[in-house]
Design a protein around this motif. Structure first.
Motif, PDB file in Angstrom:
ATOM      1  N   ALA A 174       3.392   6.069  -2.303  1.00  0.00           N
ATOM      2  CA  ALA A 174       4.584   6.874  -2.594  1.00  0.00           C
ATOM      3  C   ALA A 174       4.603   7.293  -4.058  1.00  0.00           C
ATOM      4  O   ALA A 174       4.919   8.451  -4.379  1.00  0.00           O
ATOM      5  N   MET A 175       4.245   6.366  -4.938  1.00  0.00           N
ATOM      6  CA  MET A 175       4.237   6.675  -6.366  1.00  0.00           C
ATOM      7  C   MET A 175       3.192   7.752  -6.678  1.00  0.00           C
ATOM      8  O   MET A 175       3.480   8.728  -7.372  1.00  0.00           O
ATOM      9  N   ILE A 176       1.993   7.599  -6.145  1.00  0.00           N
ATOM     10  CA  ILE A 176       0.931   8.574  -6.398  1.00  0.00           C
ATOM     11  C   ILE A 176       1.294   9.915  -5.769  1.00  0.00           C
ATOM     12  O   ILE A 176       1.076  10.972  -6.379  1.00  0.00           O
ATOM     13  N   TYR A 177       1.856   9.896  -4.563  1.00  0.00           N
ATOM     14  CA  TYR A 177       2.271  11.143  -3.905  1.00  0.00           C
ATOM     15  C   TYR A 177       3.253  11.911  -4.794  1.00  0.00           C
ATOM     16  O   TYR A 177       3.104  13.119  -4.990  1.00  0.00           O
ATOM     17  N   ARG A 178       4.255  11.205  -5.321  1.00  0.00           N
ATOM     18  CA  ARG A 178       5.243  11.870  -6.189  1.00  0.00           C
ATOM     19  C   ARG A 178       4.558  12.493  -7.405  1.00  0.00           C
ATOM     20  O   ARG A 178       4.910  13.593  -7.817  1.00  0.00           O
TER      21      ARG A 178
ATOM     22  N   GLU B   8      -6.786   4.641  -3.439  1.00  0.00           N
ATOM     23  CA  GLU B   8      -5.570   5.357  -3.815  1.00  0.00           C
ATOM     24  C   GLU B   8      -5.286   6.485  -2.827  1.00  0.00           C
ATOM     25  O   GLU B   8      -4.127   6.718  -2.472  1.00  0.00           O
ATOM     26  N   ILE B   9      -6.332   7.167  -2.391  1.00  0.00           N
ATOM     27  CA  ILE B   9      -6.156   8.231  -1.396  1.00  0.00           C
ATOM     28  C   ILE B   9      -5.636   7.635  -0.093  1.00  0.00           C
ATOM     29  O   ILE B   9      -4.707   8.174   0.526  1.00  0.00           O
TER      30      ILE B   9
ATOM     31  N   VAL C  79       0.835  -1.197   0.000  1.00  0.00           N
ATOM     32  CA  VAL C  79       0.000   0.000   0.000  1.00  0.00           C
ATOM     33  C   VAL C  79       0.872   1.250   0.000  1.00  0.00           C
ATOM     34  O   VAL C  79       0.634   2.190  -0.762  1.00  0.00           O
ATOM     35  N   THR C  80       1.895   1.281   0.842  1.00  0.00           N
ATOM     36  CA  THR C  80       2.735   2.481   0.917  1.00  0.00           C
ATOM     37  C   THR C  80       3.572   2.669  -0.346  1.00  0.00           C
ATOM     38  O   THR C  80       3.856   3.812  -0.720  1.00  0.00           O
ATOM     39  N   ALA C  81       3.931   1.593  -1.027  1.00  0.00           N
ATOM     40  CA  ALA C  81       4.661   1.731  -2.299  1.00  0.00           C
ATOM     41  C   ALA C  81       3.770   2.399  -3.343  1.00  0.00           C
ATOM     42  O   ALA C  81       4.217   3.290  -4.082  1.00  0.00           O
TER      43      ALA C  81
END
Length: 164
Positions: free
Chosen positions: A51-55, A132-133, A46-48
Motif C-alpha cells: 500500500a505504501m509503495i502503491y501510494r 516490492e512488486i 506484505v500488503t501494508a
C-alpha cells in the motif's frame, strides 16, 4: 521539541519499513522463482508495504482507489493508452501473478513479446525488487471482493498447470 521527536520517530519508522522490505524481498533463497512471484493478499505485513509503495509509485496514474485514468481503453493523441484501473472494472485480475510481476518489472512489450509496443508505464526493474512488486500487487489484489479474488486464484492455477 515535539517536531524533532516526530521527525526522529518517522525516520526510525521509514528505516524499519525499508529493512522489512529488503528482508522480505531478499529472504527465502530456497523458494522457487515462481513461489517468489505469488501474490500474498492475505499477508497484512506484505500488503501494508504494498500500500505504501502503491501510494508513492502507482496512484498518480492508476488512482488512489485503483480507478485508473479516464478513457483507459482509447489511445490518446500520443498513441498511448491511459493507465488502466486495477479495480474490478479493469483487466488486472485477468492475468496470472507471474505475468503481472513481469509486466510491472519488465514492461508490457517484454511480457507480451512485442518489442514495438509503446506504453507510458515505466519499467520497475532496478527500481523495485520483485518482492516490492509482489507487495504492491498483493495490496491491489487485497482490495478486490472475495469472488474476484477466487476467480484470480483459478487463473493462477490454470497458468501453473500450463507451465512445464
Amino acid at each position: 521539541m515535539k517536531r524533532n521527536h516526530f521527525a526522529g520517530a518517522a525516520l526510525v519508522a521509514v528505516a524499519a519499513l525499508s529493512a522489512a522490505v529488503w528482508w522480505w524481498a531478499d529472504a527465502g533463497g530456497s523458494r522457487s522463482a515462481r513461489a517468489d512471484l505469488a501474490l500474498r493478499p492475505d499477508d497484512a505485513k506484505v500488503t501494508a508495504i504494498g500500500a505504501m509503495i502503491y501510494r508513492q509509485r502507482c496512484a498518480s496514474c492508476h488512482g488512489a482507489a485503483l480507478q485508473g485514468q479516464t478513457g483507459w481503453r482509447v489511445r490518446g493523441p500520443d498513441g498511448l493508452l491511459p493507465a488502466p484501473p486495477h479495480d474490478v472494472s479493469g483487466h488486472t485480475w485477468h492475468h496470472s501473478d507471474e505475468l503481472l510481476v513481469r509486466i510491472t518489472r519488465d514492461g508490457v512489450a517484454a511480457a507480451a513479446g512485442e518489442p514495438g509496443y509503446r506504453t507510458a508505464m515505466p519499467l520497475y526493474r532496478g527500481t523495485l525488487s520483485d518482492g516490492e512488486i509482489v507487495a504492491v500487487l498483493s495490496w491491489v489484489k487485497s482490495q478486490w471482493p472475495a469472488p474476484l479474488r477466487a476467480r484470480h486464484d483459478q487463473i493462477n492455477a490454470s497458468a501453473r498447470a500450463r507451465q512445464p
